[in-house]
Design a protein around this motif. Sequence first.
Motif, PDB file in Angstrom:
ATOM      1  N   MET A  95      61.825  66.579  57.281  1.00 59.71           N
ATOM      2  CA  MET A  95      61.764  65.670  56.162  1.00 59.71           C
ATOM      3  C   MET A  95      63.009  64.771  56.208  1.00 59.71           C
ATOM      4  SD  MET A  95      61.516  66.527  52.051  1.00 59.71           S
ATOM      5  CE  MET A  95      59.947  67.335  52.158  1.00 59.71           C
ATOM      6  N   CYS A  96      62.808  63.483  56.048  1.00 58.83           N
ATOM      7  CA  CYS A  96      63.931  62.546  56.087  1.00 58.83           C
ATOM      8  C   CYS A  96      64.748  62.616  54.786  1.00 58.83           C
ATOM      9  CB  CYS A  96      63.423  61.121  56.329  1.00 58.83           C
ATOM     10  SG  CYS A  96      62.464  60.408  54.979  1.00 58.83           S
ATOM     11  N   ASP A  97      65.912  62.030  54.805  1.00 60.51           N
ATOM     12  CA  ASP A  97      66.791  62.052  53.632  1.00 60.51           C
ATOM     13  C   ASP A  97      66.144  61.381  52.424  1.00 60.51           C
ATOM     14  OD1 ASP A  97      68.767  63.383  55.022  1.00 60.51           O
ATOM     15  OD2 ASP A  97      69.908  61.555  55.480  1.00 60.51           O
ATOM     16  N   SER A  98      65.403  60.302  52.645  1.00 61.46           N
ATOM     17  CA  SER A  98      64.745  59.606  51.534  1.00 61.46           C
ATOM     18  C   SER A  98      63.702  60.499  50.867  1.00 61.46           C
ATOM     19  CB  SER A  98      64.105  58.311  52.023  1.00 61.46           C
ATOM     20  OG  SER A  98      65.077  57.415  52.486  1.00 61.46           O
ATOM     21  N   CYS A  99      62.916  61.198  51.667  1.00 58.55           N
ATOM     22  CA  CYS A  99      61.918  62.121  51.105  1.00 58.55           C
ATOM     23  C   CYS A  99      62.596  63.293  50.405  1.00 58.55           C
ATOM     24  CB  CYS A  99      60.982  62.639  52.200  1.00 58.55           C
ATOM     25  SG  CYS A  99      59.671  61.484  52.649  1.00 58.55           S
ATOM     26  N   ALA A 100      63.664  63.811  51.001  1.00 53.14           N
ATOM     27  CA  ALA A 100      64.374  64.939  50.395  1.00 53.14           C
ATOM     28  C   ALA A 100      64.954  64.573  49.034  1.00 53.14           C
ATOM     29  CB  ALA A 100      65.477  65.424  51.327  1.00 53.14           C
ATOM     30  N   GLY A 101      65.173  63.292  48.783  1.00 51.26           N
ATOM     31  CA  GLY A 101      65.738  62.850  47.514  1.00 51.26           C
ATOM     32  C   GLY A 101      64.724  62.638  46.404  1.00 51.26           C
ATOM     33  N   ILE A 102      63.436  62.771  46.694  1.00 50.45           N
ATOM     34  CA  ILE A 102      62.405  62.575  45.665  1.00 50.45           C
ATOM     35  C   ILE A 102      62.403  63.766  44.717  1.00 50.45           C
ATOM     36  CG2 ILE A 102      59.920  62.413  45.231  1.00 50.45           C
ATOM     37  CD1 ILE A 102      59.688  60.862  47.862  1.00 50.45           C
ATOM     38  N   GLN A 103      62.428  63.471  43.423  1.00 48.69           N
ATOM     39  CA  GLN A 103      62.394  64.526  42.416  1.00 48.69           C
ATOM     40  C   GLN A 103      60.962  65.024  42.266  1.00 48.69           C
ATOM     41  OE1 GLN A 103      63.902  63.394  38.587  1.00 48.69           O
ATOM     42  NE2 GLN A 103      63.792  65.468  37.784  1.00 48.69           N
ATOM     43  N   LEU A 104      60.754  66.297  42.543  1.00 48.58           N
ATOM     44  CA  LEU A 104      59.421  66.900  42.487  1.00 48.58           C
ATOM     45  C   LEU A 104      59.000  67.188  41.051  1.00 48.58           C
ATOM     46  CD1 LEU A 104      59.750  69.486  45.380  1.00 48.58           C
ATOM     47  CD2 LEU A 104      58.692  67.228  45.465  1.00 48.58           C
ATOM     48  N   ASN A 105      57.697  67.136  40.839  1.00 46.39           N
ATOM     49  CA  ASN A 105      57.072  67.579  39.580  1.00 46.39           C
ATOM     50  C   ASN A 105      57.693  66.950  38.338  1.00 46.39           C
ATOM     51  OD1 ASN A 105      55.359  69.365  41.053  1.00 46.39           O
ATOM     52  ND2 ASN A 105      57.112  70.713  41.265  1.00 46.39           N
ATOM     53  N   TRP A 106      57.945  65.662  38.410  1.00 46.12           N
ATOM     54  CA  TRP A 106      58.456  64.952  37.234  1.00 46.12           C
ATOM     55  C   TRP A 106      57.821  63.569  37.207  1.00 46.12           C
ATOM     56  CZ3 TRP A 106      60.518  66.996  33.184  1.00 46.12           C
ATOM     57  CH2 TRP A 106      61.057  66.168  32.203  1.00 46.12           C
ATOM     58  N   ARG A 107      56.965  63.338  36.220  1.00 46.13           N
ATOM     59  CA  ARG A 107      56.254  62.076  36.086  1.00 46.13           C
ATOM     60  C   ARG A 107      57.256  60.932  35.960  1.00 46.13           C
ATOM     61  NH1 ARG A 107      53.915  59.201  32.001  1.00 46.13           N
ATOM     62  NH2 ARG A 107      54.609  60.681  30.437  1.00 46.13           N
TER      63      ARG A 107
END
Length: 68
Positions: free
Chosen positions: A1-13
């Motif tokens: 997983m790239c750094d940009s994807c790793a920075g996405i906050q999961l399960n938050w609309r």
Amino acid sequence: MCDSCAGIQLNWRRAPGHAELAQRRNRKEERASGLVTVTRYQCERCATIWDYENDTQNLHAGWSVVKI
């Protein structure tokens, strides 16, 4: 997983994705609150597949990883 994807906050609309996520398709799914739209994305850099659930009744909908 790239750094940009790793920075996405999961399960938050309303959490933002990133610029390299390419939208693939939408589908409707039934929830207790009614029909919601789920959009599939794929990262053009690392190929991680994501779903974004847009359920206005659930603050914990949002981004989820489908496949790394």
